[in-house]
Design a protein around this motif. Sequence first.
Motif, PDB file in Angstrom:
ATOM      1  N   GLU A 145     -13.709  -1.855  28.037  1.00  0.00           N
ATOM      2  CA  GLU A 145     -13.862  -0.455  28.424  1.00  0.00           C
ATOM      3  C   GLU A 145     -14.196   0.379  27.194  1.00  0.00           C
ATOM      4  O   GLU A 145     -13.520   0.281  26.171  1.00  0.00           O
ATOM      5  CB  GLU A 145     -12.574   0.056  29.068  1.00  0.00           C
ATOM      6  CG  GLU A 145     -12.717   1.429  29.651  1.00  0.00           C
ATOM      7  CD  GLU A 145     -11.470   1.892  30.377  1.00  0.00           C
ATOM      8  OE1 GLU A 145     -11.388   3.098  30.642  1.00  0.00           O
ATOM      9  OE2 GLU A 145     -10.588   1.069  30.668  1.00  0.00           O
ATOM     10  N   PRO A 146     -15.257   1.193  27.270  1.00  0.00           N
ATOM     11  CA  PRO A 146     -15.676   1.964  26.092  1.00  0.00           C
ATOM     12  C   PRO A 146     -14.820   3.218  25.876  1.00  0.00           C
ATOM     13  O   PRO A 146     -15.259   4.334  26.078  1.00  0.00           O
ATOM     14  CB  PRO A 146     -17.124   2.318  26.415  1.00  0.00           C
ATOM     15  CG  PRO A 146     -17.164   2.378  27.900  1.00  0.00           C
ATOM     16  CD  PRO A 146     -16.182   1.342  28.380  1.00  0.00           C
ATOM     17  N   THR A 147     -13.592   3.007  25.467  1.00  0.00           N
ATOM     18  CA  THR A 147     -12.696   4.130  25.181  1.00  0.00           C
ATOM     19  C   THR A 147     -12.897   4.586  23.741  1.00  0.00           C
ATOM     20  O   THR A 147     -13.436   3.838  22.918  1.00  0.00           O
ATOM     21  CB  THR A 147     -11.223   3.707  25.364  1.00  0.00           C
ATOM     22  OG1 THR A 147     -10.935   2.680  24.403  1.00  0.00           O
ATOM     23  CG2 THR A 147     -10.954   3.197  26.776  1.00  0.00           C
ATOM     24  N   PRO A 148     -12.438   5.793  23.405  1.00  0.00           N
ATOM     25  CA  PRO A 148     -12.544   6.252  22.006  1.00  0.00           C
ATOM     26  C   PRO A 148     -11.827   5.325  21.021  1.00  0.00           C
ATOM     27  O   PRO A 148     -12.218   5.229  19.860  1.00  0.00           O
ATOM     28  CB  PRO A 148     -11.896   7.634  22.029  1.00  0.00           C
ATOM     29  CG  PRO A 148     -12.033   8.099  23.441  1.00  0.00           C
ATOM     30  CD  PRO A 148     -11.931   6.850  24.280  1.00  0.00           C
ATOM     31  N   GLU A 149     -10.812   4.599  21.488  1.00  0.00           N
ATOM     32  CA  GLU A 149     -10.052   3.704  20.620  1.00  0.00           C
ATOM     33  C   GLU A 149     -10.721   2.345  20.434  1.00  0.00           C
ATOM     34  O   GLU A 149     -10.349   1.578  19.557  1.00  0.00           O
ATOM     35  CB  GLU A 149      -8.636   3.468  21.178  1.00  0.00           C
ATOM     36  CG  GLU A 149      -7.804   4.715  21.360  1.00  0.00           C
ATOM     37  CD  GLU A 149      -8.141   5.490  22.637  1.00  0.00           C
ATOM     38  OE1 GLU A 149      -8.507   4.859  23.662  1.00  0.00           O
ATOM     39  OE2 GLU A 149      -8.073   6.725  22.600  1.00  0.00           O
ATOM     40  N   ALA A 150     -11.698   2.027  21.282  1.00  0.00           N
ATOM     41  CA  ALA A 150     -12.337   0.707  21.226  1.00  0.00           C
ATOM     42  C   ALA A 150     -13.139   0.551  19.935  1.00  0.00           C
ATOM     43  O   ALA A 150     -13.838   1.460  19.503  1.00  0.00           O
ATOM     44  CB  ALA A 150     -13.247   0.508  22.439  1.00  0.00           C
ATOM     45  N   ASP A 151     -13.012  -0.621  19.326  1.00  0.00           N
ATOM     46  CA  ASP A 151     -13.772  -0.943  18.121  1.00  0.00           C
ATOM     47  C   ASP A 151     -15.149  -1.454  18.554  1.00  0.00           C
ATOM     48  O   ASP A 151     -15.237  -2.516  19.176  1.00  0.00           O
ATOM     49  CB  ASP A 151     -13.025  -2.013  17.318  1.00  0.00           C
ATOM     50  CG  ASP A 151     -13.779  -2.466  16.077  1.00  0.00           C
ATOM     51  OD1 ASP A 151     -14.892  -1.951  15.807  1.00  0.00           O
ATOM     52  OD2 ASP A 151     -13.253  -3.349  15.384  1.00  0.00           O
ATOM     53  N   PRO A 152     -16.228  -0.710  18.251  1.00  0.00           N
ATOM     54  CA  PRO A 152     -17.561  -1.138  18.685  1.00  0.00           C
ATOM     55  C   PRO A 152     -17.907  -2.568  18.264  1.00  0.00           C
ATOM     56  O   PRO A 152     -18.623  -3.264  18.969  1.00  0.00           O
ATOM     57  CB  PRO A 152     -18.502  -0.132  18.024  1.00  0.00           C
ATOM     58  CG  PRO A 152     -17.667   1.080  17.806  1.00  0.00           C
ATOM     59  CD  PRO A 152     -16.273   0.554  17.517  1.00  0.00           C
TER      60      PRO A 152
END
Length: 158
Positions: A138-145
């Motif tokens: 899930e592309p959350t703000p916390e996700a590491d790209p």
Amino acid sequence: MDQSPESTEPEIVSREEVPAAVVRATLRMEELPQLFDRAYRLVASVLEQQGLEPGEAFARYLTMPGETMEVEAGFTTTGPVEPEEDVVPTTLPAGEVARLTHTGPYDTLSSSWDRLGRWIGDQGRRPGAALWEVYVTEPTPEADPATMRTDLYWPLEG
């Protein structure tokens, strides 16, 4: 094993048809983020109202990018959705597909698609239309790209 952003070796798998609910649009590439933001929220809301569970988030490209492209964005579902607002039912098709797992940021997805397309040709197969991406992370703000996982599916012709 290749540990580049593509991370896995391509493979051919058979899939069963899967019901889904989407917002469909014809747009330019730079408009995709706005479609995704709107579509996923709207589809999730409609599914909840109809008592259906959202499954995998995906985008399916019904036409190849040019000046514009036709795209569906939404979720697989536990059953057929009733059309509501801009949400319509669809399916992810059954059949043979080439699959590749991309690990890395979305802006490097094109290199994984290119790799998968070359691999299909190397197998003596012909790519079909309406390829899709499943957004496993899930592309959350916390996700590491760098660790985001996207599964790529490209239908194969006969």
